[in-house]
Design a protein around this motif. Structure first.
Motif, mmCIF file in Angstrom:
data_model
loop_
_atom_site.group_PDB
_atom_site.id
_atom_site.type_symbol
_atom_site.label_atom_id
_atom_site.label_comp_id
_atom_site.label_asym_id
_atom_site.label_seq_id
_atom_site.Cartn_x
_atom_site.Cartn_y
_atom_site.Cartn_z
ATOM 1 N N SER A 151 0.799 -1.089 0.003
ATOM 2 C CA SER A 151 -0.086 -0.018 -0.015
ATOM 3 C C SER A 151 0.906 1.430 -0.084
ATOM 4 O O SER A 151 2.114 1.129 0.047
ATOM 5 C CB SER A 151 -0.999 0.090 1.274
ATOM 6 N N PRO A 152 0.281 2.390 -0.278
ATOM 7 C CA PRO A 152 1.401 3.793 -0.236
ATOM 8 C C PRO A 152 1.695 3.749 1.154
ATOM 9 O O PRO A 152 3.041 4.030 1.218
ATOM 10 C CB PRO A 152 0.388 4.803 -0.569
ATOM 11 N N ALA A 153 1.129 3.467 2.293
ATOM 12 C CA ALA A 153 1.693 3.811 3.450
ATOM 13 C C ALA A 153 2.772 2.907 3.744
ATOM 14 O O ALA A 153 3.733 3.094 4.302
ATOM 15 C CB ALA A 153 0.739 3.568 4.313
ATOM 16 N N GLN A 154 2.660 1.430 3.485
ATOM 17 C CA GLN A 154 3.614 0.600 3.525
ATOM 18 C C GLN A 154 4.895 0.807 2.983
ATOM 19 O O GLN A 154 6.047 0.794 3.373
ATOM 20 C CB GLN A 154 3.014 -1.002 3.281
ATOM 21 N N ALA A 155 4.863 1.248 1.761
ATOM 22 C CA ALA A 155 5.771 1.657 0.711
ATOM 23 C C ALA A 155 6.638 2.894 1.285
ATOM 24 O O ALA A 155 7.852 2.972 1.392
ATOM 25 C CB ALA A 155 5.429 2.078 -0.556
ATOM 26 N N GLU A 156 5.971 3.726 1.859
ATOM 27 C CA GLU A 156 6.522 4.999 2.465
ATOM 28 C C GLU A 156 7.244 4.563 3.830
ATOM 29 O O GLU A 156 8.536 5.059 4.124
ATOM 30 C CB GLU A 156 5.661 5.867 2.715
ATOM 31 N N MET A 157 6.736 3.602 4.501
ATOM 32 C CA MET A 157 7.284 3.113 5.854
ATOM 33 C C MET A 157 8.636 2.565 5.486
ATOM 34 O O MET A 157 9.411 2.955 6.078
ATOM 35 C CB MET A 157 6.258 2.272 6.626
ATOM 36 N N LEU A 158 8.654 1.613 4.623
ATOM 37 C CA LEU A 158 9.818 0.973 4.064
ATOM 38 C C LEU A 158 10.836 2.037 3.599
ATOM 39 O O LEU A 158 12.185 1.732 4.066
ATOM 40 C CB LEU A 158 9.524 -0.249 2.831
ATOM 41 N N ARG A 159 10.624 2.842 2.738
ATOM 42 C CA ARG A 159 11.525 3.838 2.148
ATOM 43 C C ARG A 159 12.256 4.697 3.448
ATOM 44 O O ARG A 159 13.242 4.872 3.500
ATOM 45 C CB ARG A 159 10.928 4.880 1.228
#
Length: 79
Positions: free
Chosen positions: A47-55
């Motif tokens: 999800s966009p939130a998951q991707a941002e957290m990983l980044r």
């Protein structure tokens, strides 16, 4: 500097994913291998939130960064 030591299943929980051993195995089996040219956070299953957290965790070299690297390696394993 005191870094907290997290466990692999805690990263899944942090990402809002089921984090019991079978669910983690199923997730890795479903999504691996991740193509070498795709950055972990750019994989289409986040999800966009998951991707941002990983980044963010990797960029900040935060206390989750080592587990993000472990997740990346686990998704690239083919075998």
């Amino acid at each position: 500097m005191d870094k907290t030591h997290h466990r692999f299943h805690e990263l899944f929980a942090q990402l809002g994913l089921p984090h019991d051993p079978l669910s983690i195995y199923d997730f890795l089996t479903l999504h691996a291998p991740l193509a070498p040219e795709v950055r972990l956070a750019d994989a289409p299953f986040w999800s966009p939130a998951q991707a941002e957290m990983l980044r963010q965790q990797r960029c900040d070299d935060a206390d989750w960064a080592e587990l993000v690297d472990q997740l990346d390696a686990s998704l690239r394993y083919n075998g």
